[in-house]
Design a protein around this motif. Structure first.
Motif, PDB file in Angstrom:
ATOM      1  N   PHE A  60       0.813  -1.209   0.000  1.00  0.00           N
ATOM      2  CA  PHE A  60       0.000   0.000   0.000  1.00  0.00           C
ATOM      3  C   PHE A  60       0.856   1.273   0.000  1.00  0.00           C
ATOM      4  N   ILE A  61       1.963   1.253   0.725  1.00  0.00           N
ATOM      5  CA  ILE A  61       2.786   2.458   0.920  1.00  0.00           C
ATOM      6  C   ILE A  61       3.248   3.092  -0.390  1.00  0.00           C
ATOM      7  N   PRO A  62       3.815   2.329  -1.353  1.00  0.00           N
ATOM      8  CA  PRO A  62       4.273   2.983  -2.593  1.00  0.00           C
ATOM      9  C   PRO A  62       3.162   3.718  -3.333  1.00  0.00           C
ATOM     10  N   GLU A  63       1.946   3.182  -3.281  1.00  0.00           N
ATOM     11  CA  GLU A  63       0.817   3.844  -3.950  1.00  0.00           C
ATOM     12  C   GLU A  63       0.542   5.214  -3.346  1.00  0.00           C
ATOM     13  N   VAL A  64       0.465   5.281  -2.008  1.00  0.00           N
ATOM     14  CA  VAL A  64       0.108   6.558  -1.396  1.00  0.00           C
ATOM     15  C   VAL A  64       1.253   7.563  -1.487  1.00  0.00           C
ATOM     16  N   ILE A  65       2.493   7.084  -1.423  1.00  0.00           N
ATOM     17  CA  ILE A  65       3.630   7.995  -1.590  1.00  0.00           C
ATOM     18  C   ILE A  65       3.620   8.599  -2.984  1.00  0.00           C
ATOM     19  N   GLU A  66       3.363   7.767  -3.988  1.00  0.00           N
ATOM     20  CA  GLU A  66       3.340   8.261  -5.367  1.00  0.00           C
ATOM     21  C   GLU A  66       2.219   9.291  -5.552  1.00  0.00           C
ATOM     22  N   GLU A  67       1.053   9.036  -4.955  1.00  0.00           N
ATOM     23  CA  GLU A  67      -0.055   9.991  -5.043  1.00  0.00           C
ATOM     24  C   GLU A  67       0.337  11.328  -4.422  1.00  0.00           C
ATOM     25  N   VAL A  68       0.841  11.288  -3.206  1.00  0.00           N
ATOM     26  CA  VAL A  68       1.137  12.511  -2.458  1.00  0.00           C
ATOM     27  C   VAL A  68       2.320  13.267  -3.061  1.00  0.00           C
ATOM     28  N   MET A  69       3.392  12.556  -3.374  1.00  0.00           N
ATOM     29  CA  MET A  69       4.654  13.216  -3.741  1.00  0.00           C
ATOM     30  C   MET A  69       4.808  13.471  -5.236  1.00  0.00           C
ATOM     31  N   ASP A  70       3.965  12.856  -6.055  1.00  0.00           N
ATOM     32  CA  ASP A  70       4.085  13.045  -7.504  1.00  0.00           C
ATOM     33  C   ASP A  70       2.790  13.545  -8.140  1.00  0.00           C
ATOM     34  N   VAL A  71       1.694  12.844  -7.897  1.00  0.00           N
ATOM     35  CA  VAL A  71       0.445  13.192  -8.574  1.00  0.00           C
ATOM     36  C   VAL A  71      -0.034  14.582  -8.169  1.00  0.00           C
ATOM     37  N   PHE A  72      -0.022  14.891  -6.873  1.00  0.00           N
ATOM     38  CA  PHE A  72      -0.523  16.187  -6.400  1.00  0.00           C
ATOM     39  C   PHE A  72       0.576  17.255  -6.312  1.00  0.00           C
ATOM     40  N   TYR A  73       1.787  16.885  -6.655  1.00  0.00           N
ATOM     41  CA  TYR A  73       2.912  17.824  -6.578  1.00  0.00           C
ATOM     42  C   TYR A  73       2.994  18.649  -7.857  1.00  0.00           C
ATOM     43  N   HIS A  74       3.009  19.971  -7.698  1.00  0.00           N
ATOM     44  CA  HIS A  74       3.105  20.889  -8.837  1.00  0.00           C
ATOM     45  C   HIS A  74       4.577  21.257  -9.011  1.00  0.00           C
ATOM     46  N   LYS A  75       5.205  20.657 -10.011  1.00  0.00           N
ATOM     47  CA  LYS A  75       6.663  20.766 -10.153  1.00  0.00           C
ATOM     48  C   LYS A  75       7.141  22.202 -10.323  1.00  0.00           C
ATOM     49  N   GLU A  76       6.404  22.981 -11.110  1.00  0.00           N
ATOM     50  CA  GLU A  76       6.861  24.349 -11.392  1.00  0.00           C
ATOM     51  C   GLU A  76       6.943  25.197 -10.118  1.00  0.00           C
ATOM     52  N   GLU A  77       5.982  25.018  -9.214  1.00  0.00           N
ATOM     53  CA  GLU A  77       5.949  25.827  -7.993  1.00  0.00           C
ATOM     54  C   GLU A  77       6.551  25.100  -6.787  1.00  0.00           C
ATOM     55  N   GLY A  78       6.724  23.796  -6.904  1.00  0.00           N
ATOM     56  CA  GLY A  78       7.249  23.034  -5.770  1.00  0.00           C
ATOM     57  C   GLY A  78       6.260  22.929  -4.626  1.00  0.00           C
ATOM     58  N   LEU A  79       4.964  22.928  -4.949  1.00  0.00           N
ATOM     59  CA  LEU A  79       3.913  22.932  -3.940  1.00  0.00           C
ATOM     60  C   LEU A  79       2.927  21.784  -4.190  1.00  0.00           C
ATOM     61  N   ILE A  80       2.168  21.448  -3.168  1.00  0.00           N
ATOM     62  CA  ILE A  80       1.175  20.387  -3.240  1.00  0.00           C
ATOM     63  C   ILE A  80      -0.202  21.009  -3.498  1.00  0.00           C
ATOM     64  N   LEU A  81      -0.878  20.520  -4.518  1.00  0.00           N
ATOM     65  CA  LEU A  81      -2.209  21.000  -4.852  1.00  0.00           C
ATOM     66  C   LEU A  81      -3.275  20.240  -4.056  1.00  0.00           C
ATOM     67  N   GLU A  82      -4.419  20.888  -3.847  1.00  0.00           N
ATOM     68  CA  GLU A  82      -5.536  20.233  -3.162  1.00  0.00           C
ATOM     69  C   GLU A  82      -6.353  19.361  -4.113  1.00  0.00           C
ATOM     70  N   ASN A  83      -6.401  19.721  -5.384  1.00  0.00           N
ATOM     71  CA  ASN A  83      -7.207  18.979  -6.353  1.00  0.00           C
ATOM     72  C   ASN A  83      -6.480  18.909  -7.688  1.00  0.00           C
ATOM     73  N   VAL A  84      -6.554  17.766  -8.333  1.00  0.00           N
ATOM     74  CA  VAL A  84      -6.002  17.609  -9.687  1.00  0.00           C
ATOM     75  C   VAL A  84      -7.014  16.828 -10.526  1.00  0.00           C
ATOM     76  N   GLU A  85      -6.822  16.869 -11.845  1.00  0.00           N
ATOM     77  CA  GLU A  85      -7.633  16.041 -12.739  1.00  0.00           C
ATOM     78  C   GLU A  85      -7.380  14.559 -12.423  1.00  0.00           C
ATOM     79  N   LEU A  86      -8.294  13.703 -12.849  1.00  0.00           N
ATOM     80  CA  LEU A  86      -8.146  12.276 -12.559  1.00  0.00           C
ATOM     81  C   LEU A  86      -6.847  11.698 -13.097  1.00  0.00           C
ATOM     82  N   ASN A  87      -6.339  12.274 -14.203  1.00  0.00           N
ATOM     83  CA  ASN A  87      -5.066  11.793 -14.754  1.00  0.00           C
ATOM     84  C   ASN A  87      -3.861  12.485 -14.136  1.00  0.00           C
ATOM     85  N   GLY A  88      -4.099  13.314 -13.116  1.00  0.00           N
ATOM     86  CA  GLY A  88      -3.007  13.991 -12.420  1.00  0.00           C
ATOM     87  C   GLY A  88      -2.624  15.333 -13.000  1.00  0.00           C
ATOM     88  N   SER A  89      -3.270  15.764 -14.062  1.00  0.00           N
ATOM     89  CA  SER A  89      -2.901  17.033 -14.686  1.00  0.00           C
ATOM     90  C   SER A  89      -3.502  18.213 -13.921  1.00  0.00           C
TER      91      SER A  89
END
Length: 394
Positions: A193-222
């Motif tokens: 379970f751990i790799p899934e949630v880490i990937e969600e938190v640290m990659d999917v919701f992470y906005h690379k340009e700003e270096g910040l975590i978003l509250e909401n993203v599209e289903l594909n992570g965009s």
């Protein structure tokens, strides 16, 4: 930093926990009152399931981790009996709120009721190894996982298909919940379970340009250039980073801890109110106006979770930036949120740092963020601090 450990310990054991022991127990109908004014008087008797679960967890955790005090176990069992009897529907989904007698008021639309019920029964099973609590925790966790792609289900107000967004809060809490329930789920399940949630938190919701975590993203992570898609909740992001730090310890992955520290510090710098001090509640990643009218309020949980994150960041990496920020956030938090005259802490300040609501508990504030943070900072700062790796010579 060690000088803070005793301060946080004494505040937890001699000020905050005694408040809830004295004022929150409903002797007549079971469960806990959470709508408590500055002095501990009950101003509303409705019972919110996620706060019931949080208080059961808190007293179970203290019994397990601090001292086996009978009054703590009694509180946990008292709340658990109410939660087990009245808290969920016939399918095991936990309601959002009940009246004082335990009759449902609000349907089980909010999956965080389930999250904190699972945490509660998991911690209570450690304190009182009754298989009922084990099975309740396990079933509820499995139900959360089954619902996580559509957590509100039929209670969602969103029109399907037009703007399908996913929210950060659930992946964030699953980071913590999976570790909380490892003694029930087993290491094999948690390891998967751990790799899934880490990937969600640290990659999917992470906005690379700003270096910040978003509250909401599209289903594909965009990125979604909308009110919801641009929304930042600094407190959520920073709290998630200490969950990630705990996972880094579990995985023996210091690089993950370092990345979590980097994101937390970036979020804190972005979210700090340069004019009045304190951390904003909501922000927009592009600096646009936000929908939330309370965006500039200063909330207790945001600051308490930030203190935990900075303490853990310093302990795990030896970061001087974490130490400097801890001193700064500690000074603001203890000055503005702690009630100097009566027990427990205030929850809501205006932008200038003045108390907006003198309550000590309500629909959203209960026996959780203040005592958990005091416990976490106390225990974290008692540990030896990691020595940062020396930089290579030029």
């Amino acid at each position: 930093m060690k000088q803070y450990a005793e301060q946080y310990k004494q505040e937890l054991l001699n000020n905050v926990i005694p408040f809830w022991l004295k004022h929150s127990k409903d002797q007549n109908h079971g469960g806990f009152f959470t709508c408590l004014d500055r002095f501990g008087n009950v101003f509303d008797t409705d019972k919110f399931i996620w706060l019931q679960g949080r208080e059961v967890w808190m007293f179970s955790m203290l019994y397990n981790e601090v001292e086996k005090r009978p009054e703590w176990l009694d509180m946990a069992l008292h709340g658990a009996r109410f939660l087990e009897k009245y808290g969920h529907d016939e399918n095991g989904n936990f309601y959002f709120s009940l009246n004082q007698q335990g009759e449902p008021l609000v349907q089980p639309y909010n999956i965080f009721s389930d999250c904190f019920a699972a945490m509660a029964f998991g911690a209570l099973y450690k304190a009182m190894p009754d298989m009922r609590y084990h099975d309740l925790a396990k079933y509820t966790f499995e139900n959360i996982v089954a619902r996580r792609n559509n957590p509100k289900g039929k209670y969602s107000k969103a029109y399907p298909g037009t703007r399908n967004l996913k929210n950060f809060a659930l992946p964030m809490i699953l980071c913590n919940l999976s570790l909380e329930l490892e003694h029930i789920l087993g290491s094999e399940v948690v390891n998967k379970f751990i790799p899934e949630v880490i990937e969600e938190v640290m990659d999917v919701f992470y906005h690379k340009e700003e270096g910040l975590i978003l509250e909401n993203v599209e289903l594909n992570g965009s990125f979604s250039d909308t009110f919801e898609g641009r929304l930042l909740n600094p407190g959520h992001a920073i709290e998630a980073m200490w969950f990630i730090m705990d996972l880094s310890v579990r995985l023996n992955d210091p690089k993950l801890a370092e990345r979590a520290v980097e994101i937390a510090l970036r979020t804190l710098e972005y979210g700090w109110d340069q004019q009045y001090g304190g951390i904003f509640y909501f922000m927009d990643i592009k600096g646009q106006p936000v929908q939330q009218l309370e965006w500039d309020q200063k909330l207790w949980w945001v600051h308490m979770e930030t203190l935990v994150c900075l303490a853990k960041g310093y302990q795990l990496t030896g970061s001087e930036a974490c130490k400097t920020w801890f001193d700064k956030v500690h000074e603001y938090t203890w000055k503005h949120f702690r009630d100097p005259e009566y027990m427990e802490w205030f929850g809501y300040l205006n932008r200038q740092g003045e108390v907006l609501l003198p309550l000590k508990g309500g629909k959203w504030k209960g026996c959780f963020h203040v005592p958990r943070a005091l416990f976490q900072v106390w225990k974290t700062l008692e540990k030896p601090v990691a020595v940062p790796e020396a930089l290579p010579a030029l």
